[in-house]
Design a protein around this motif. Structure first.
Motif, short mmCIF file in Angstrom:
data_model
loop_
_atom_site.label_atom_id
_atom_site.label_comp_id
_atom_site.label_asym_id
_atom_site.label_seq_id
_atom_site.Cartn_x
_atom_site.Cartn_y
_atom_site.Cartn_z
N LEU A 39 0.82 -1.20 0.00
CA LEU A 39 0.00 0.00 0.00
C LEU A 39 0.85 1.26 0.00
O LEU A 39 1.98 1.28 0.52
N GLU A 41 2.01 4.63 1.25
CA GLU A 41 2.04 5.26 2.57
C GLU A 41 2.68 6.64 2.48
O GLU A 41 3.69 6.83 1.80
N ILE A 216 -0.52 10.53 -5.81
CA ILE A 216 -1.92 10.80 -5.44
C ILE A 216 -2.61 11.66 -6.48
O ILE A 216 -3.74 11.39 -6.90
N VAL A 221 -3.75 7.07 -7.44
CA VAL A 221 -3.45 5.81 -6.76
C VAL A 221 -3.68 4.60 -7.67
O VAL A 221 -2.77 3.80 -7.91
N SER A 302 -8.82 0.23 0.64
CA SER A 302 -7.70 0.71 1.45
C SER A 302 -7.46 2.20 1.30
O SER A 302 -6.72 2.80 2.08
N TYR A 303 -8.07 2.80 0.28
CA TYR A 303 -7.89 4.24 0.03
C TYR A 303 -9.25 4.94 0.07
O TYR A 303 -9.53 5.82 -0.73
N MET A 306 -10.27 8.85 -0.76
CA MET A 306 -9.40 9.46 -1.76
C MET A 306 -10.08 9.46 -3.11
O MET A 306 -10.98 8.66 -3.39
N LEU A 308 -10.10 8.33 -6.52
CA LEU A 308 -9.51 7.25 -7.29
C LEU A 308 -9.97 7.32 -8.74
O LEU A 308 -11.06 7.81 -9.04
#
Length: 448
Positions: A39, A41, A216, A221, A302-303, A306, A308
């Motif tokens: 992932l 970070e 980002i 991502v 997991s995001y 955000m 995407l």
């Protein structure tokens, strides 16, 4: 609808089922369904952020010298002249030429280098000391470096000091390293365009933060993970397996005596060939698209929160993977129709083998014009190397357009062969038999 009929014919065949199974197994083995373990970070102050390569002479020169001395001592050099690893041992004459190169770099006598470096290696010692200016860089047996003063080095008589001369110009150093690479037959890490690999420096927090923000904002991502999937899918399966599918199904038609029926149909050769080609490409791309989304979806949760890019897998499927499928399929159809043999498997296999073994020494070479499968194997731990990708995006576009263009040219040639067969001007292997017969006739006439 002819296209739908051809697609059904492909997907209902045993070779296609084997193809799909091979694609799934090949990608599963590369971990494309475990991206949640890798992932992205955000870097935190005070941590370690990895490394980057920069052309800093003060770092490159001692590091490259250390590597060359180590390989010189054992007379065992690692090179990749055509992608495959090759261990080179120099003859006595070339070994002396290499010693002359080391002599000019270090200022040490050639005979001293021949005796001392070989003696160190034979004794099992890797404790060389390298120096630029008044500072020394020492590597111990574990490969770690320490910096010491010149005075301390001089007070260690048990260690022989080989240092880059204080007045060594970097341009001349690169020229000498180029000569060393030539002595080894090319493909070594001492080639001028490979020396930057010795310029390893740690990333700062600010640089790591910038890379994270770029992943980002630019990749959203999901683009980074889609690129990683495309790297694995392209090199492992989709640049080689489609040729098997094309060859097997074409040979199957020949064995089933379908040629006579095909060549008398009212459907034009161009339409029939292109539809068959399109059916094979679509059939090969369908599992790739499905698997790319399954892979990408693994990280969506997991995001959470955000922004995407949910179309990222589809963009890379068509922009990155499709040209590889197109060229592999086209080679299979063209060579099978031309020769009536499965020689396309060998041709594509050799190209694939060389392409895979070219490795990924640098991003530019990974996007080289004739790369069958572009490489960008960089995951979340390296923040997807988004900046490298953006800087060389033009090279990637040129490569993908070229592969697609060559594929279409091959299909055009396949159409011409179909048309010639329909008119009885090209009867499969009869063309080659006629050519051989002509050669024999000329030979008999000359003997007479």
């Amino acid at each position: 609808m002819l296209l739908l009929q051809e697609i059904k014919k492909v997907v209902k065949s045993l070779p296609y089922l084997i193809f799909v199974a091979a694609v799934v197994i090949g990608l599963f083995s590369q971990g494309v369904f475990r991206f949640q373990d890798n992932l992205l970070e955000e870097p935190q102050p005070g941590g370690s952020y990895g490394y980057k390569h920069e052309e800093i002479p003060e770092i490159i020169m001692p590091a490259a010298l250390q590597a060359l001395l180590a390989e010189f001592g054992g007379n065992d050099y690692t090179t990749y002249p055509i992608g495959f690893i090759k261990h080179v041992k120099l003859s006595e004459g070339k070994r002396e030429k290499m010693a002359e190169i080391l002599s000019e770099i270090t200022g040490a006598d050639k005979e001293t280098i021949l005796q001392e470096v070989a003696g160190m290696t034979a004794g099992g010692s890797d404790n060389y000391t390298f120096q630029i200016g008044g500072e020394g860089m020492q590597q111990d047996g574990n490969g770690s470096f320490t910096i010491g003063s010149e005075e301390k080095q001089q007070n260690s008589p048990e260690k022989m000091t080989f240092a880059v001369r204080d007045d060594m110009d970097y341009a001349r150093f690169k020229e000498l390293m180029g000569k060393a690479d030539d002595l080894l037959g090319g493909g070594s890490n001492y080639a001028v365009d490979s020396l930057i690999g010795y310029g390893t420096v740690p990333l700062t927090y600010e640089e790591a933060k910038e890379r994270y923000n770029l992943a980002i904002s630019s990749d959203k991502v999901t683009g980074g993970y889609a690129r990683l999937f495309s790297d694995y899918a392209g090199v492992m399966v989709l640049s080689i397996l489609p040729v098997f599918l094309a060859v097997i199904l074409s040979m199957k038609d020949q064995r089933a005596k379908m040629e006579a029926l095909i060549y008398t149909k009212k459907t034009s050769a161009a339409k029939l060939t292109f539809i068959r080609y399109l059916a094979l490409v679509i059939a090969a791309m369908v599992p790739a698209i499905i698997l790319s989304y399954l892979s990408n979806m693994m990280v969506w949760s997991s995001y959470h929160g955000m922004q995407l890019d949910y179309l990222a897998p589809l963009k890379y499927d068509f922009g990155w993977l499709l040209p590889s499928v197109m060229i592999s399929t086209a080679i299979g159809m063209f060579l099978t129709e031309l020769t009536g043999t499965p020689i396309a498997v060998a041709v594509q296999g050799l190209w694939w083998m060389f392409d895979v073994n070219l490795g990924i020494k640098t991003v530019p070479s990974a996007y080289a014009l004739f790369r069958l499968a572009p490489r960008h194997n960089a995951g979340a731990y390296s923040w997807f190397r988004t900046q490298d990708y953006l800087e060389h995006f033009g090279n990637l576009v040129q490569n993908r357009l070229l592969m697609a263009g060559i594929a279409l040219v091959l299909i055009l040639l396949t159409i011409l062969i179909y048309e010639a067969k329909r008119k009885g001007k090209f009867g499969g292997n009869a063309f080659f038999k006629k050519a051989v017969s002509g050669i024999r006739d000329r030979k008999n006439q000359s003997q007479a």
